[in-house]
Design a protein around this motif. Sequence first.
Motif, PDB file in Angstrom:
ATOM      1  N   SER A 183       0.714  -1.485   0.214  1.00 60.94           N
ATOM      2  CA  SER A 183      -0.173   0.077  -0.449  1.00 60.94           C
ATOM      3  C   SER A 183       0.498   1.341  -0.018  1.00 60.94           C
ATOM      4  N   LEU A 184       1.808   1.078   0.616  1.00 61.25           N
ATOM      5  CA  LEU A 184       2.699   2.222   0.920  1.00 61.25           C
ATOM      6  C   LEU A 184       3.605   2.549  -0.792  1.00 61.25           C
ATOM      7  N   ASN A 185       4.099   1.489  -1.575  1.00 57.96           N
ATOM      8  CA  ASN A 185       4.413   1.765  -2.365  1.00 57.96           C
ATOM      9  C   ASN A 185       3.874   2.496  -3.554  1.00 57.96           C
ATOM     10  N   ILE A 186       2.481   1.880  -3.668  1.00 60.40           N
ATOM     11  CA  ILE A 186       1.797   2.261  -4.009  1.00 60.40           C
ATOM     12  C   ILE A 186       1.287   3.917  -4.257  1.00 60.40           C
ATOM     13  N   LEU A 187       1.484   3.957  -2.909  1.00 57.54           N
ATOM     14  CA  LEU A 187       0.939   5.467  -3.008  1.00 57.54           C
ATOM     15  C   LEU A 187       2.492   6.671  -2.939  1.00 57.54           C
ATOM     16  N   LEU A 188       3.749   5.700  -3.101  1.00 59.13           N
ATOM     17  CA  LEU A 188       5.116   6.777  -2.954  1.00 59.13           C
ATOM     18  C   LEU A 188       5.185   7.827  -4.291  1.00 59.13           C
ATOM     19  N   LEU A 189       4.425   6.996  -5.169  1.00 55.98           N
ATOM     20  CA  LEU A 189       3.828   7.728  -6.696  1.00 55.98           C
ATOM     21  C   LEU A 189       3.555   7.347  -7.735  1.00 55.98           C
ATOM     22  N   CYS A 190       2.395   7.579  -8.161  1.00 59.35           N
ATOM     23  CA  CYS A 190       1.882   7.622  -9.404  1.00 59.35           C
ATOM     24  C   CYS A 190       2.074   8.387 -10.200  1.00 59.35           C
TER      25      CYS A 190
ATOM     26  N   ASP B 269       0.094  -9.435  -8.997  1.00 61.32           N
ATOM     27  CA  ASP B 269      -1.151  -8.734  -8.308  1.00 61.32           C
ATOM     28  C   ASP B 269      -1.137  -6.926  -7.605  1.00 61.32           C
ATOM     29  N   THR B 270      -0.061  -7.132  -7.382  1.00 66.55           N
ATOM     30  CA  THR B 270       0.655  -5.217  -6.986  1.00 66.55           C
ATOM     31  C   THR B 270       0.866  -5.037  -8.400  1.00 66.55           C
ATOM     32  N   GLU B 271       1.187  -5.113  -9.495  1.00 68.25           N
ATOM     33  CA  GLU B 271       1.675  -4.063 -10.491  1.00 68.25           C
ATOM     34  C   GLU B 271       0.455  -4.478 -10.892  1.00 68.25           C
ATOM     35  N   LYS B 272      -0.555  -5.601 -10.989  1.00 69.03           N
ATOM     36  CA  LYS B 272      -1.927  -5.056 -11.849  1.00 69.03           C
ATOM     37  C   LYS B 272      -2.546  -3.164 -11.054  1.00 69.03           C
ATOM     38  N   ARG B 273      -2.759  -3.753 -10.212  1.00 71.09           N
ATOM     39  CA  ARG B 273      -3.360  -2.813  -8.789  1.00 71.09           C
ATOM     40  C   ARG B 273      -2.794  -2.040  -9.224  1.00 71.09           C
ATOM     41  N   TYR B 274      -1.451  -1.313  -9.198  1.00 68.21           N
ATOM     42  CA  TYR B 274      -0.922  -0.643  -9.101  1.00 68.21           C
ATOM     43  C   TYR B 274      -0.683   0.760 -10.588  1.00 68.21           C
ATOM     44  N   LEU B 275      -0.400  -0.254 -11.529  1.00 67.90           N
ATOM     45  CA  LEU B 275      -0.740   0.096 -13.033  1.00 67.90           C
ATOM     46  C   LEU B 275      -2.165   0.975 -13.584  1.00 67.90           C
ATOM     47  N   LYS B 276      -2.817  -0.057 -12.666  1.00 64.38           N
ATOM     48  CA  LYS B 276      -4.503   0.942 -13.134  1.00 64.38           C
ATOM     49  C   LYS B 276      -4.508   2.186 -12.524  1.00 64.38           C
ATOM     50  N   LEU B 277      -3.590   1.725 -11.516  1.00 66.69           N
ATOM     51  CA  LEU B 277      -4.325   3.351 -10.337  1.00 66.69           C
ATOM     52  C   LEU B 277      -3.227   4.024 -11.030  1.00 66.69           C
ATOM     53  N   CYS B 278      -2.353   4.087 -11.766  1.00 61.65           N
ATOM     54  CA  CYS B 278      -1.396   5.067 -12.315  1.00 61.65           C
ATOM     55  C   CYS B 278      -2.396   4.772 -13.855  1.00 61.65           C
ATOM     56  N   SER B 279      -3.268   4.299 -14.279  1.00 65.22           N
ATOM     57  CA  SER B 279      -3.997   5.223 -15.207  1.00 65.22           C
ATOM     58  C   SER B 279      -4.780   5.739 -15.213  1.00 65.22           C
ATOM     59  N   LEU B 280      -5.511   5.535 -13.507  1.00 68.30           N
ATOM     60  CA  LEU B 280      -6.354   7.181 -13.536  1.00 68.30           C
ATOM     61  C   LEU B 280      -6.090   8.210 -13.428  1.00 68.30           C
ATOM     62  N   THR B 281      -4.514   8.978 -13.346  1.00 72.20           N
ATOM     63  CA  THR B 281      -4.078   9.615 -13.187  1.00 72.20           C
ATOM     64  C   THR B 281      -3.412  10.457 -14.682  1.00 72.20           C
ATOM     65  N   ALA B 282      -3.790   9.470 -16.076  1.00 71.39           N
ATOM     66  CA  ALA B 282      -2.881   9.641 -17.334  1.00 71.39           C
ATOM     67  C   ALA B 282      -3.604  10.852 -18.044  1.00 71.39           C
ATOM     68  N   ASN B 283      -4.698  11.390 -17.576  1.00 67.77           N
ATOM     69  CA  ASN B 283      -5.746  12.204 -18.298  1.00 67.77           C
ATOM     70  C   ASN B 283      -6.022  13.199 -16.254  1.00 67.77           C
ATOM     71  N   PRO B 284      -5.645  13.770 -15.547  1.00 66.01           N
ATOM     72  CA  PRO B 284      -5.941  14.188 -15.024  1.00 66.01           C
ATOM     73  C   PRO B 284      -7.428  15.939 -14.817  1.00 66.01           C
ATOM     74  N   GLY B 285      -6.504  16.297 -16.030  1.00 68.74           N
ATOM     75  CA  GLY B 285      -7.080  17.590 -16.035  1.00 68.74           C
ATOM     76  C   GLY B 285      -6.557  19.418 -15.991  1.00 68.74           C
ATOM     77  N   GLU B 286      -6.972  19.995 -15.227  1.00 65.80           N
ATOM     78  CA  GLU B 286      -6.524  20.805 -14.592  1.00 65.80           C
ATOM     79  C   GLU B 286      -6.252  20.685 -13.502  1.00 65.80           C
ATOM     80  N   LYS B 287      -6.930  20.326 -12.773  1.00 63.89           N
ATOM     81  CA  LYS B 287      -6.896  20.175 -11.490  1.00 63.89           C
ATOM     82  C   LYS B 287      -6.110  18.493 -11.607  1.00 63.89           C
ATOM     83  N   CYS B 288      -4.355  18.691 -10.473  1.00 64.06           N
ATOM     84  CA  CYS B 288      -3.949  17.278 -10.413  1.00 64.06           C
ATOM     85  C   CYS B 288      -2.940  17.181  -8.985  1.00 64.06           C
ATOM     86  N   PRO B 289      -3.963  16.166  -8.336  1.00 66.29           N
ATOM     87  CA  PRO B 289      -3.557  16.574  -6.814  1.00 66.29           C
ATOM     88  C   PRO B 289      -2.152  16.423  -6.106  1.00 66.29           C
TER      89      PRO B 289
END
Length: 245
Positions: free
Chosen positions: A6-13, A213-233
């Motif tokens: 979980s920490l690794n996933i949060l470190l860098l998307c 399993d970790t790689e699959k979940r991590y890359l899925k989260l990464c895909s959510l940030t591919a097109n963040p629009g104008e606001k990127c948290p």
Amino acid sequence: MKKLISLNILLLCIISTRCGSGTVSSTGKETSSMQYACYLNISEGDSCTFIEVSNPWKKGSVLRQYALIPKENGYSAPDGWTAIHVPVESMVIYTGTHACIMEELGCTNSIKGVCESRYIMSDKIKAMVRQGLICDVGDSYSPDIEKIAALKPDIIISSPFENGTYGAAEKLNIPIVEGADYMENLPLGRTEWIKFFGLLTGCRSRADSIFADTEKRYLKLCSLTANPGEKCPTLIAEKKYGGSW
């Protein structure tokens, strides 16, 4: 390990780049594909598995070389390589992160000693320390060498530091496994080191499954940030230490 994942996933998307795969180790054999880890090479030999840990502080040099030899095999490690007979059945672990990895692999019964148990996140391992099933051998920088010697572990697992030494522990004739996973720049690079620990403990299939399993979940989260629009948290992970994070 779940906490580590979980920490690794949060470190860098971000979409992770690969460090390269299929390189040739000093054994002259083709290495297993390391998709993200830059400081770890695994090569399959005829009689054992060769592990090379690259020096994170000196590009192009090797920090440690291990020959993982099945216990029923009479093979001797080449000169300069540390022989470790696998699967490992007992170990002393200096870091809470690696202790949690062993829990995720189902190998807590192999843990005979840990350093600084108060900092370990695993409730199960903490309970085993309280019950006397696992010995707290003190501070990771100056552990109780007599306690470690009495435990007679197959290996010691620690995190290396630049120009660091292990003091009296190096005289115990116990292989010291240097987990340089924390030096990896990519979260999946850190997580991929579980393949090494899986080989050490005879849990290769489980380690590969956890990583996949970790790689699959991590890359899925990464895909959510591919097109963040104008606001990127902005996300700040870890915790404040002194005047820095």
